[in-house]
Motif scaffolding. Sequence first.
Motif, PDB file in Angstrom:
ATOM      1  N   PRO A   1     -18.405 103.180 -48.779  1.00 16.50           N
ATOM      2  CA  PRO A   1     -18.294 104.600 -49.161  1.00 16.50           C
ATOM      3  C   PRO A   1     -18.363 104.784 -50.676  1.00 16.50           C
ATOM      4  CG  PRO A   1     -16.612 104.014 -47.560  1.00 16.50           C
ATOM      5  CD  PRO A   1     -17.285 102.737 -47.967  1.00 16.50           C
ATOM      6  N   LYS A   2     -18.949 105.877 -51.090  1.00 17.87           N
ATOM      7  CA  LYS A   2     -19.080 106.293 -52.499  1.00 17.87           C
ATOM      8  C   LYS A   2     -20.056 105.448 -53.312  1.00 17.87           C
ATOM      9  CE  LYS A   2     -15.914 109.449 -51.970  1.00 17.87           C
ATOM     10  NZ  LYS A   2     -16.302 110.797 -51.767  1.00 17.87           N
ATOM     11  N   THR A   3     -20.728 104.489 -52.679  1.00 21.88           N
ATOM     12  CA  THR A   3     -21.678 103.642 -53.407  1.00 21.88           C
ATOM     13  C   THR A   3     -22.801 104.471 -54.009  1.00 21.88           C
ATOM     14  OG1 THR A   3     -21.204 101.746 -52.004  1.00 21.88           O
ATOM     15  CG2 THR A   3     -23.289 101.701 -53.194  1.00 21.88           C
ATOM     16  N   LEU A   4     -23.403 105.345 -53.209  1.00 22.21           N
ATOM     17  CA  LEU A   4     -24.526 106.142 -53.691  1.00 22.21           C
ATOM     18  C   LEU A   4     -24.099 107.095 -54.804  1.00 22.21           C
ATOM     19  CD1 LEU A   4     -26.314 106.863 -50.291  1.00 22.21           C
ATOM     20  CD2 LEU A   4     -26.878 105.134 -51.999  1.00 22.21           C
ATOM     21  N   SER A   5     -22.911 107.642 -54.685  1.00 20.76           N
ATOM     22  CA  SER A   5     -22.406 108.517 -55.756  1.00 20.76           C
ATOM     23  C   SER A   5     -22.225 107.747 -57.052  1.00 20.76           C
ATOM     24  CB  SER A   5     -21.069 109.146 -55.343  1.00 20.76           C
ATOM     25  OG  SER A   5     -21.261 110.030 -54.279  1.00 20.76           O
ATOM     26  N   LYS A   6     -21.741 106.532 -56.959  1.00 23.40           N
ATOM     27  CA  LYS A   6     -21.562 105.700 -58.156  1.00 23.40           C
ATOM     28  C   LYS A   6     -22.907 105.394 -58.810  1.00 23.40           C
ATOM     29  CE  LYS A   6     -17.318 103.534 -56.511  1.00 23.40           C
ATOM     30  NZ  LYS A   6     -16.722 102.315 -55.944  1.00 23.40           N
TER      31      LYS A   6
ATOM     32  N   LYS B   1     -21.918 102.754 -61.730  1.00 22.43           N
ATOM     33  CA  LYS B   1     -22.173 101.405 -61.245  1.00 22.43           C
ATOM     34  C   LYS B   1     -23.684 101.232 -61.164  1.00 22.43           C
ATOM     35  CE  LYS B   1     -20.876  98.138 -57.699  1.00 22.43           C
ATOM     36  NZ  LYS B   1     -20.270  97.911 -56.402  1.00 22.43           N
ATOM     37  N   SER B   2     -24.147 100.044 -61.503  1.00 26.69           N
ATOM     38  CA  SER B   2     -25.583  99.785 -61.512  1.00 26.69           C
ATOM     39  C   SER B   2     -26.018  99.150 -60.191  1.00 26.69           C
ATOM     40  CB  SER B   2     -25.916  98.858 -62.677  1.00 26.69           C
ATOM     41  OG  SER B   2     -27.296  98.670 -62.760  1.00 26.69           O
ATOM     42  N   PRO B   3     -27.092  99.663 -59.582  1.00 28.58           N
ATOM     43  CA  PRO B   3     -27.560  99.064 -58.319  1.00 28.58           C
ATOM     44  C   PRO B   3     -28.267  97.743 -58.567  1.00 28.58           C
ATOM     45  CG  PRO B   3     -29.049 100.793 -58.999  1.00 28.58           C
ATOM     46  CD  PRO B   3     -27.911 100.805 -59.972  1.00 28.58           C
ATOM     47  N   SER B   4     -28.186  96.858 -57.601  1.00 24.80           N
ATOM     48  CA  SER B   4     -28.929  95.597 -57.685  1.00 24.80           C
ATOM     49  C   SER B   4     -30.413  95.885 -57.518  1.00 24.80           C
ATOM     50  CB  SER B   4     -28.461  94.647 -56.580  1.00 24.80           C
ATOM     51  OG  SER B   4     -28.835  95.181 -55.312  1.00 24.80           O
ATOM     52  N   ALA B   5     -31.229  94.897 -57.733  1.00 26.95           N
ATOM     53  CA  ALA B   5     -32.680  95.063 -57.555  1.00 26.95           C
ATOM     54  C   ALA B   5     -32.991  95.398 -56.098  1.00 26.95           C
ATOM     55  CB  ALA B   5     -33.407  93.801 -57.986  1.00 26.95           C
ATOM     56  N   ALA B   6     -32.314  94.754 -55.162  1.00 25.50           N
ATOM     57  CA  ALA B   6     -32.541  95.024 -53.732  1.00 25.50           C
ATOM     58  C   ALA B   6     -32.120  96.448 -53.375  1.00 25.50           C
ATOM     59  CB  ALA B   6     -31.778  94.014 -52.880  1.00 25.50           C
ATOM     60  N   ALA B   7     -30.996  96.888 -53.905  1.00 25.83           N
ATOM     61  CA  ALA B   7     -30.523  98.247 -53.635  1.00 25.83           C
ATOM     62  C   ALA B   7     -31.486  99.276 -54.227  1.00 25.83           C
ATOM     63  CB  ALA B   7     -29.122  98.440 -54.203  1.00 25.83           C
ATOM     64  N   ALA B   8     -31.990  99.008 -55.420  1.00 22.46           N
ATOM     65  CA  ALA B   8     -32.952  99.918 -56.045  1.00 22.46           C
ATOM     66  C   ALA B   8     -34.228  99.988 -55.218  1.00 22.46           C
ATOM     67  CB  ALA B   8     -33.259  99.468 -57.471  1.00 22.46           C
ATOM     68  N   ALA B   9     -34.653  98.861 -54.661  1.00 26.56           N
ATOM     69  CA  ALA B   9     -35.843  98.849 -53.801  1.00 26.56           C
ATOM     70  C   ALA B   9     -35.598  99.679 -52.550  1.00 26.56           C
ATOM     71  CB  ALA B   9     -36.214  97.413 -53.432  1.00 26.56           C
ATOM     72  N   LEU B  10     -34.417  99.549 -51.953  1.00 19.69           N
ATOM     73  CA  LEU B  10     -34.074 100.343 -50.769  1.00 19.69           C
ATOM     74  C   LEU B  10     -34.115 101.836 -51.078  1.00 19.69           C
ATOM     75  CD1 LEU B  10     -32.987 100.668 -47.844  1.00 19.69           C
ATOM     76  CD2 LEU B  10     -30.690 100.489 -48.827  1.00 19.69           C
TER      77      LEU B  10
ATOM     78  N   GLU C   1     -32.383  96.936 -66.690  1.00 17.32           N
ATOM     79  CA  GLU C   1     -31.344  97.396 -65.761  1.00 17.32           C
ATOM     80  C   GLU C   1     -30.992  98.858 -66.009  1.00 17.32           C
ATOM     81  OE1 GLU C   1     -28.153  94.566 -66.107  1.00 17.32           O
ATOM     82  OE2 GLU C   1     -29.241  93.058 -64.952  1.00 17.32           O
ATOM     83  N   THR C   2     -31.008  99.287 -67.262  1.00 19.17           N
ATOM     84  CA  THR C   2     -30.748 100.689 -67.588  1.00 19.17           C
ATOM     85  C   THR C   2     -31.859 101.575 -67.033  1.00 19.17           C
ATOM     86  OG1 THR C   2     -29.541 100.058 -69.583  1.00 19.17           O
ATOM     87  CG2 THR C   2     -30.340 102.324 -69.469  1.00 19.17           C
TER      88      THR C   2
ATOM     89  N   ARG D   1     -33.826 100.909 -64.528  1.00 21.44           N
ATOM     90  CA  ARG D   1     -33.680 100.895 -63.061  1.00 21.44           C
ATOM     91  C   ARG D   1     -32.566 101.826 -62.623  1.00 21.44           C
ATOM     92  NH1 ARG D   1     -32.599  95.201 -61.135  1.00 21.44           N
ATOM     93  NH2 ARG D   1     -30.456  95.710 -61.609  1.00 21.44           N
ATOM     94  N   GLY D   2     -31.431 101.772 -63.297  1.00 21.58           N
ATOM     95  CA  GLY D   2     -30.297 102.634 -62.959  1.00 21.58           C
ATOM     96  C   GLY D   2     -30.610 104.106 -63.139  1.00 21.58           C
ATOM     97  N   GLU D   3     -31.321 104.434 -64.218  1.00 21.42           N
ATOM     98  CA  GLU D   3     -31.692 105.839 -64.460  1.00 21.42           C
ATOM     99  C   GLU D   3     -32.664 106.340 -63.403  1.00 21.42           C
ATOM    100  OE1 GLU D   3     -32.985 106.415 -68.503  1.00 21.42           O
ATOM    101  OE2 GLU D   3     -31.043 105.780 -69.303  1.00 21.42           O
ATOM    102  N   LYS D   4     -33.605 105.478 -63.000  1.00 23.67           N
ATOM    103  CA  LYS D   4     -34.578 105.890 -61.977  1.00 23.67           C
ATOM    104  C   LYS D   4     -33.885 106.077 -60.636  1.00 23.67           C
ATOM    105  CE  LYS D   4     -38.596 107.028 -60.621  1.00 23.67           C
ATOM    106  NZ  LYS D   4     -39.284 108.196 -61.188  1.00 23.67           N
ATOM    107  N   VAL D   5     -33.012 105.159 -60.269  1.00 19.02           N
ATOM    108  CA  VAL D   5     -32.278 105.285 -59.007  1.00 19.02           C
ATOM    109  C   VAL D   5     -31.431 106.556 -59.022  1.00 19.02           C
ATOM    110  CG1 VAL D   5     -30.408 104.264 -57.624  1.00 19.02           C
ATOM    111  CG2 VAL D   5     -32.312 102.846 -58.402  1.00 19.02           C
ATOM    112  N   SER D   6     -30.811 106.843 -60.143  1.00 14.05           N
ATOM    113  CA  SER D   6     -30.001 108.062 -60.264  1.00 14.05           C
ATOM    114  C   SER D   6     -30.852 109.307 -60.017  1.00 14.05           C
ATOM    115  CB  SER D   6     -29.360 108.130 -61.649  1.00 14.05           C
ATOM    116  OG  SER D   6     -28.673 109.337 -61.819  1.00 14.05           O
TER     117      SER D   6
END
Length: 180
Positions: A93-98, A104-113, A62-63, A65-70
């Motif tokens: 609102p502010k989801t992408l900034s988080k 905040k950590s994105p879900s697997a589906a959000a990371a795929a998006l 999860e870490t 994934r979160g770092e890659k999405v960031s």
Amino acid sequence: MRKCPVCGSEDTLLKNTRKYVAKYMNQQVSKELQQYTCSCCGADLDLEFEDKNEKLMKEAYETARGEKVSSILKEIEKQISFAELERSFALPPKTLSKWKNKSKSPSAAAAALISLICVFPWLSYVGFTDYDVKSAYKFAGVAFFKELSKNPDNFPFALSDENYSAIGVYQNKQTDYKEK
């Protein structure tokens, strides 16, 4: 009392650690996992008497994934505003900034998006058209031909006459694209 599952000896397991590397789209995060070695037979065992390894492995993934999405979001932000993307995909609102700031950590589906938007930036426009299929194909076609005109060497598969006739376009020898 802990028993070695290999030789059956009791109280001979010595606790040590091994390095585990979780990967998500070339992003790596490592954690130290518990492992046991039998002092009688020398077997290395990945036993989990406390179930900590599974939690550590999940946390590492999860870490990563979160770092890659960031890092992806930092690149996307240079091209389109987060507010537009959030409206396009009906995100709060502010989801992408988080996600970008890792608060905040994105879900697997959000990371795929986010990964798909990175590869296909035109997907953000599809949301603005209420996911109209015809518009989506137009956006995809425009993006494809724009990239093809920039560097045709990146698309060797696309230069066959068969592929152009399949999408209703043909190519002459000077790489001049025309509608049929």
